[in-house]
Motif scaffolding. Structure first.
Motif, PDB file in Angstrom:
ATOM      1  N   ARG A 349     -32.323  -4.007 -74.847  1.00 18.90           N
ATOM      2  CA  ARG A 349     -32.521  -3.931 -76.473  1.00 18.90           C
ATOM      3  C   ARG A 349     -33.131  -5.047 -77.202  1.00 18.90           C
ATOM      4  N   PRO A 350     -32.979  -6.455 -76.898  1.00 17.29           N
ATOM      5  CA  PRO A 350     -33.613  -7.220 -77.559  1.00 17.29           C
ATOM      6  C   PRO A 350     -35.180  -7.327 -77.265  1.00 17.29           C
ATOM      7  N   LYS A 353     -36.332  -4.598 -79.715  1.00 18.41           N
ATOM      8  CA  LYS A 353     -36.487  -4.866 -81.389  1.00 18.41           C
ATOM      9  C   LYS A 353     -37.735  -6.085 -81.431  1.00 18.41           C
ATOM     10  N   ARG A 354     -38.043  -6.633 -80.125  1.00 17.92           N
ATOM     11  CA  ARG A 354     -39.187  -7.663 -80.469  1.00 17.92           C
ATOM     12  C   ARG A 354     -40.447  -7.060 -80.433  1.00 17.92           C
ATOM     13  N   TYR A 412     -35.029 -12.247 -70.293  1.00 20.20           N
ATOM     14  CA  TYR A 412     -33.623 -11.667 -70.478  1.00 20.20           C
ATOM     15  C   TYR A 412     -32.543 -12.842 -70.670  1.00 20.20           C
ATOM     16  N   GLN A 430     -36.173 -19.149 -79.100  1.00 15.27           N
ATOM     17  CA  GLN A 430     -36.733 -18.230 -80.147  1.00 15.27           C
ATOM     18  C   GLN A 430     -38.266 -18.700 -80.597  1.00 15.27           C
TER      19      GLN A 430
END
Length: 545
Positions: A349-350, A353-354, A412, A430
């Motif tokens: 999922r991340p 979103k990225r 991940y 980040q």
């Protein structure tokens, strides 16, 4: 009629075919149900990204991709213009597929292979696996699941007859309007509708002889309100795809005459074109709230919808498929625990979103380029307006053309099946996540294991795929043998590979690196933990057992 399989896949697009092929490559049984007949009326993608090409290398498909009908000598320049017979504002030169070298970070390079050429390659790959069956012209109707599996109903569109399929798992690779996602009741979040766009495939063999510009792969047409259309060389020969970029407020249905007028505006003069197909579609930015429930999963466009400004939709979906495939296979083989299945959405999922945010930012750059009516003036003010627009596009879209870190740098973090045994810097994580361009190979847990050339001519990536691999950059010792013995006792497939190349050891940073079947690092360290069983339990999803 009652059918039975281990994994039932709904949808035979590139993601469903890749999932089926990879499951079959792992020796698992898979049945694919597809409503269509397998013919691609209009290709929705044409870029096979760097990471996807690495998977194609694993599957032995690189030669087929390179031999596809796309003209590999055709230049890949991105060109910004008022029209092809007007002003050229800026150009990003790019080599042809034949001339593009593999970067130092990978044994492969990206390829231009549109969906109508790539899907048949994946289809042949899936069909070549004895344990895979494809059912075209069959429609998924519904499913019910219990503790042991899933019972699905499908319909034969030729006869109307209903069939029942019993499977251990069901995966919805059924696209943006996923019926599987709908039945699961999974919502999607994001910016939603971005534009209503119309894609037109047209044939014009002499197109590049009707203007005075050097040929390019993508022509991007700038007007007073920003980029209003693009034309790409869909086969590098006589077929072109024109995308008329609309807005989120209106959903126009253009007549053929209106479509021809747009094409004439782009070229800057009337010309003859043969319209082959028209596809009206909604450009979206959405990510599913969750990726599975029980024994039912979603994959690809069923769980993330993104603007194609970046070429990441299908490529991210194939990453989903590869990540899910080995986890399902591990569970079916008895050594994968429930934590593996839970980790699928946590890991992917991340990434979705990225890539959706990145792709929307590319679209924003295209739509908000500084421009005005002066763009078309012949005088100094017009020249300055064109230079300003060209600079903004060249600088703003550089991250799209050179987005290696988006393709290879998906780490991940927070996965329950990866061991993070070193201090982590959230700000550095980040910053890596936000950087689309600069990929820095590392063996930190959760990252793609780095590529390096072995002495025998293979890549380190060629070692990964079938099972876990314990890379060992030291000499023989009892600890590594104890680890592989513990893995055998637990039924976990682990291959111990000792490498005596200092340059590779330097790139991998630690003496021991445990790489998962999907090529991501599960753990690393300078010594094998005394409790090897605990490490194995974590990376195989048994940590809560």
């Amino acid at each position: 009629m009652h059918l039975q399989t281990e994994v039932l896949v709904i949808g035979a697009g590139p993601v469903g075919l890749a999932l089926a092929g990879d499951l079959g490559w792992r020796g698992r049984q898979c049945l694919v149900v597809e409503r269509g007949d397998g013919v691609i009326g209009q290709p929705r993608m044409d870029l096979v990204g760097l990471r996807t090409m690495e998977y194609c290398r694993r599957w032995g498909l690189v030669g087929e991709v390179e031999a596809s009908p796309y003209d590999r000598d055709y230049p890949q320049d991105n060109v910004y213009l008022t029209s092809l017979n007007g002003y050229e504002l800026e150009r990003q030169p790019m080599p042809s597929m034949r001339d593009e070298p593999a970067p130092p970070e990978s044994p492969q390079h990206r390829e231009r292979c549109p969906q109508n050429m790539f899907d048949p390659i994946l289809c042949r790959f899936a069909r070549s696996q004895p344990s895979v069956e494809l059912l075209y012209r069959h429609e998924f109707l519904s499913f019910e699941q219990d503790g042991d599996g899933v019972t699905a109903k499908i319909a034969d569109l030729a006869t109307g007859a209903e069939k029942t399929i019993r499977a251990r798992f069901l995966v919805g690779c059924d696209g943006a309007r996923s019926a599987v996602r709908t039945q699961l009741g999974i919502d999607m979040q994001g910016r939603g509708l971005l534009t209503n766009t119309t894609n037109v495939i047209f044939r014009c063999p002499e197109f590049n002889r009707l203007h005075d510009k050097k040929p390019g792969y993508r022509y991007m047409f700038v007007g007073p309100d920003g980029i209003w259309a693009t034309i790409v060389a869909i086969n590098g020969n006589d077929q072109w795809r024109m995308s008329i970029i609309g807005n989120a407020r209106e959903r126009p249905e253009y007549t053929n005459e209106e479509i021809e007028a747009f094409a004439h505006r782009a070229l800057g003069r009337p010309f003859d074109l043969e319209i082959l197909s028209v596809l009206r579609w909604a450009r979206m930015e959405l990510v599913a709230d969750r990726y599975h429930e029980g024994r039912v999963f979603i994959c690809g466009d069923a769980c993330h919808l993104t603007s194609p400004t970046g070429g990441l939709g299908m490529n991210t979906g194939i990453g989903d498929a590869v990540t899910l495939s080995w986890k399902l296979a591990a569970h079916l083989e008895g050594w994968g625990g429930p934590g593996l299945l839970e980790a699928y959405g946590i890991e992917r999922r991340p990434i979705a979103k990225r890539i959706t945010a990145f792709s929307t930012e590319n679209l924003r750059t295209m739509k908000q380029v500084p421009t005005s009516e002066k763009l078309f003036d012949d005088g100094p003010e017009g020249a300055e307006a064109r230079a300003r627009a060209g600079r903004a596009l060249a600088e703003g879209l550089r991250q799209e053309w050179f987005s290696m870190n988006i393709h290879l740098g998906n780490r991940y973090t927070g996965s329950p099946v990866i061991v993070y045994s070193e201090p982590e810097d959230p700000q550095a994580i980040q910053a890596e996540f936000d950087d689309a361009i600069h990929y820095r190979p590392t063996s930190r847990p959760g990252c793609r294991a780095p590529h390096a050339w072995l002495q025998d001519g293979r890549s380190t990536l060629d070692l990964f795929g079938r099972h876990f691999v314990l890379l060992d950059f030291g000499g023989p010792d009892a600890a590594s043998h104890a680890f592989t013995a513990a893995a055998r006792a637990a039924g976990v497939p682990v291959e111990h590979v000792r490498l005596a190349q200092p340059e590779i050891a330097s790139r991998y940073e630690k003496r021991f690196v445990l790489v998962r079947p999907d090529g991501h690092v599960a753990w690393r360290g300078d010594a094998i933990p005394e409790d090897a069983q605990r490490l194995l339990a974590t990376v195989t999803g048994h940590q809560g057992d």
